[in-house]
Write a protein that holds these residues in place. Sequence first.
Motif, PDB file in Angstrom:
ATOM      1  N   LEU A 317       0.997  -1.067   0.093  1.00 11.31           N
ATOM      2  CA  LEU A 317      -0.107   0.016   0.188  1.00 11.31           C
ATOM      3  C   LEU A 317       0.873   1.860  -0.157  1.00 11.31           C
ATOM      4  CD1 LEU A 317      -2.976   1.125   0.445  1.00 11.31           C
ATOM      5  CD2 LEU A 317      -2.611   1.196   2.984  1.00 11.31           C
ATOM      6  N   TRP A 318       1.107   2.144  -1.205  1.00 16.00           N
ATOM      7  CA  TRP A 318       1.472   3.431  -1.667  1.00 16.00           C
ATOM      8  C   TRP A 318       0.290   4.327  -0.879  1.00 16.00           C
ATOM      9  CZ3 TRP A 318       6.486   4.032  -2.552  1.00 16.00           C
ATOM     10  CH2 TRP A 318       7.308   3.405  -2.992  1.00 16.00           C
ATOM     11  N   GLN A 319       0.991   5.660   0.331  1.00 15.22           N
ATOM     12  CA  GLN A 319      -0.310   6.769   1.036  1.00 15.22           C
ATOM     13  C   GLN A 319      -0.053   8.069   0.430  1.00 15.22           C
ATOM     14  OE1 GLN A 319      -2.985   5.141   3.505  1.00 15.22           O
ATOM     15  NE2 GLN A 319      -4.028   6.792   3.094  1.00 15.22           N
ATOM     16  N   GLN A 320      -0.394   8.429   0.362  1.00 12.77           N
ATOM     17  CA  GLN A 320      -0.535   9.690   0.699  1.00 12.77           C
ATOM     18  C   GLN A 320      -1.928  10.776   0.839  1.00 12.77           C
ATOM     19  OE1 GLN A 320       1.678  13.175  -1.977  1.00 12.77           O
ATOM     20  NE2 GLN A 320       2.235  11.510  -3.487  1.00 12.77           N
ATOM     21  N   GLY A 321      -1.687  11.440   1.726  1.00 10.97           N
ATOM     22  CA  GLY A 321      -3.699  12.416   2.123  1.00 10.97           C
ATOM     23  C   GLY A 321      -4.567  10.841   2.043  1.00 10.97           C
ATOM     24  N   GLU A 322      -5.247  11.123   1.449  1.00  8.48           N
ATOM     25  CA  GLU A 322      -6.180   9.886   1.025  1.00  8.48           C
ATOM     26  C   GLU A 322      -5.655   9.364  -0.250  1.00  8.48           C
ATOM     27  OE1 GLU A 322      -8.682   9.612   3.105  1.00  8.48           O
ATOM     28  OE2 GLU A 322      -7.915  10.858   4.780  1.00  8.48           O
TER      29      GLU A 322
END
Lengths: 592, 592
Positions: A317-322
């Motif tokens: 899982l790569w994420q930034q903000g939503e």
Amino acid sequence: MRTSIATVSLSGSLTEKLTAAARAGFDGVEIFENDLLACPLTPEEIRARCADLGLTVDLYQPLRDVEAVPADVFARNLRRARHKFELMRRLGADTVLVCSSVDPCAVDDDALAAEQLADLADLARDSGVRVAYEALAWGRHVSTYDHAWRIVEAAGHPALGTCLDSFHILSRGSDPKGIEDIPGEKIFFLQLADAPLLAMDVLQWSRHHRCFPGQGGFDVAGLVRHVLRTGYDGPLSLEVFNDVLRQAEAGPTAVDARRSLLVLQEAVGAAEPPPAVVPTGFAFAELVTPDAAPLAGLLDALGFARTARHRGKPVDLWQQGEARILVNTAAAARRDGTRLAAVGLESPDPAGAARRAEAMLAPVLPRRRAPGDAPLDAVAAPDGTELFFCSTRPGGWRSDFEDVPHAPAAPSVRRVDHVALTQPWHHFDEAVLFHRGVLGLRAEDSVDLADPYGLLRSRAVSNADGGVRIALTVGAAPTDDTAHAQHVALATDDVVAAARRFRDAGGRLLPIPANYYDDLAARYEFADGELETYRELGILYDRDAHGVLRHCYTRTVGRVFFELLQRDGGHRGYGARNAPVRLAAQHAAGTP
Amino acid sequence: MRTSIATVSLSGSLTEKLTAAARAGFDGVEIFENDLLACPLTPEEIRARCADLGLTVDLYQPLRDVEAVPADVFARNLRRARHKFELMRRLGADTVLVCSSVDPCAVDDDALAAEQLADLADLARDSGVRVAYEALAWGRHVSTYDHAWRIVEAAGHPALGTCLDSFHILSRGSDPKGIEDIPGEKIFFLQLADAPLLAMDVLQWSRHHRCFPGQGGFDVAGLVRHVLRTGYDGPLSLEVFNDVLRQAEAGPTAVDARRSLLVLQEAVGAAEPPPAVVPTGFAFAELVTPDAAPLAGLLDALGFARTARHRGKPVDLWQQGEARILVNTAAAARRDGTRLAAVGLESPDPAGAARRAEAMLAPVLPRRRAPGDAPLDAVAAPDGTELFFCSTRPGGWRSDFEDVPHAPAAPSVRRVDHVALTQPWHHFDEAVLFHRGVLGLRAEDSVDLADPYGLLRSRAVSNADGGVRIALTVGAAPTDDTAHAQHVALATDDVVAAARRFRDAGGRLLPIPANYYDDLAARYEFADGELETYRELGILYDRDAHGVLRHCYTRTVGRVFFELLQRDGGHRGYGARNAPVRLAAQHAAGTP
């Protein structure tokens, strides 16, 4: 209500068509005459095949140009009808369609038409057949439903009624309200078709461009409401002549057709499927790839951090903000190179959304989960994309992932703005109706995009607040469904900063020709240095009545690229005006 | 006269388009604005590329909705024009196209339009640019060429003239005779496009369905004659918006385009290519095959005898009456399985026919002949079929063959009635114009044929006495060009006897479903036993205004099948009404 479909709406041999109609859940069929003539089965064998499949033969239409003709011509027509009524007895079809005449020798004489139709009905009754008389939109003297009904009424024959066809009525702009003046028991049949609103010869429009209800511009549901008020209790039957569907596989077409009737039946209150649960946002977009490294580099440069890993599968899982991107390197999913394989839709009621989808004939995907995984329902969209109904709240899909250490960073992007998916050429209209009927999204206008190697068509579906937007795109030719790229557009509040950060982190933005910026300078006035910034970064620019759109593109990995996108002032578009330049730049970069 | 083509008529990047236009022999191009914006070359580099290729930049059209607008809007338009005139200077383009406005804020005021166009022309003159004002067929207030000319005349500005576009004029049904009232020196440009005669919204018609002159239904040559009478000496320039050509390869499209102008120039007396030499019959049809045995069995059963063998190649001549079939088993020709590879056209002047073909840009094939072989000129049709121009008289091609002993037999068939060839999807219109322009055949009406898996389109070309007939057929989808079969139709005076002989010799006729014959019984009256004979042999039946057609089909070998065909009373058709049944029967037999 019973549902039926004309065999001309499906491709293949008659037996292929019957099988597809039965599998999709239709109750009956209209048999198109050429399908019967070309079939090696006898009428009795066709009847038996239909019975085995649970299908009734609801209509047959072997007669043309019957009425309002000189006596000698009518005698020949009766001779032909006698043959055909005998055939219908063998076939087990009890209703014959008679369209208003287009014969140049037909006369404008309603009394003669009524008299000859009554004679035909006499002959029909002897064979146990009913005659349904229908006004063709291009009939020589009879071209409106009320005119056809006046003739049927004047004939006053119990075996003669009328057939209503939504295309013939709505293509002429007739007011369907008058249908309510016809007694329901005299409406012997109801044929339904929609069509895009084209200004063209009505015969060509009818023969080549009909589509299933909800896929065109007609208010078919409104017409059906008028018909139901008469007490009509016959089938809703689809008769769609469409050049694209003639080439498409019969099985998916039949499902598409049946779904269009389910949406219609719901709209007119004739069915109550589980209500639509409109998604509120994107939980994630899932990319599958044989090699995670190029995507990891791209995501890192875009400002994503690898925040978690699935407990049981090779999925990061790569994420930034939503904004959440899953990168899946499972062997089974890697066959087709890097592609956008699944979309997680944030749902206020995932189980309800899944029930709706199943009722609307979306193929439910087997759950591939380990004990302990959160329940996660998924269906396949017509293009094969897996749609997951999920909740990002605690206990939802996120709990299948285990956090991994990562450096904190200020996010560049806030969330996924939209995903763009290339659709199978033969089922573009199906894709739009699927997203409306199954997911409860609304369809925006269709736009043409000029690619250097053919015209693309694109139509977005979205929810009311723009939290979910999916751009459905179709290539110029049937072979193109996998040739064009898919993409994930990431919403940012500062596209210039996001693009700089990406570039400074080693990311490569799609270069845009200088000529494009010279044109922008001619088109709009900019603050000092503004245009130079766009030019430097390859940022495209557009204005609509609401505001400004600025967007730029990464290079493509496999079939996938990313867009960085900033909407200001409520701009609603997707950059269609810039698409020719973007598509040409992608071809020039060797990654269309 | 100089010839030019708009880059929008060709697919690909701008540099691909320029190369294709130059190779096809065009003198200049109109550069479509989006092609320039999407091009990584600077305007100066594009100019240099054009010069290297021997192309002038004849027109640029970056301005829309210029005239008859409020002063503030016009000021913005002039600002934009200034940018674009500077660009044109860099590009080396001296004529700018201005289409009549479709802007909702434009007013119906010819004086204002003239005044603003004169202001624009002032600005243009300063940059060495001329303004060509054209009436769009869907212009808001100005939609006819005479109206546009009145405004130009009222403006009275030396740098302002008119542009005529055959589509905009002929699609509205305007009489082009009035063109002769315009002084030739005020016609700054002439854009040519044809279009099929469709009754549809003119804007959609224009944007998606234009075609090259001679490929549609307009009298483009008639219009050009009027223009030439004015003294117009600018280029003939093709501007064709067409969804199919957008996908096609630019090279063949450019040749097709150039050929359409050659045919047009000949028609208006502006060019004198070698005259067409119309073929008078079929000298032979040549099949190539990796295995001669199945074809030999089929030909033998059809009544052919192997009468001769080529002196230097593995080619057999099979003959009966005037029907000659070559069976070629040369290794080089065998790659694609059994197919119809070449057609020998009986020509009264083979060398003249070859000169005509070469002048009309038909690809001339290298002569693959041994010393002593008769001279034999051949060109490639757009579908790759080799067309030989030949004479069957002594000393002609037949002398390359050595007779072989064979048993004499009474012939079943007299000659080849027609050959049917499946065309490349993207170049069907080209194929029809090729056979008209290169061979001097005339095109018959286009018909749609319902195949179970898609609609086919078929158009025959023929000479005046029916001695040569070629049915050009196109599949439903771009991928279909090799999926459908080719066939050779053999004319017989007694199809029943020919079919019986074939069957009795062990040949297998395509079985036709019984339902077809039940329908014939309903449709026509037959003599006792007649219908039973047809049913027994699989003979199809049709009538037209002239007479009766009876025909039946062999099974398919590779891509090739044969038809036995009897025309009585001058029947002119090809059995289009029976095609759906025949096609379905072929699919059922596994040999579409």
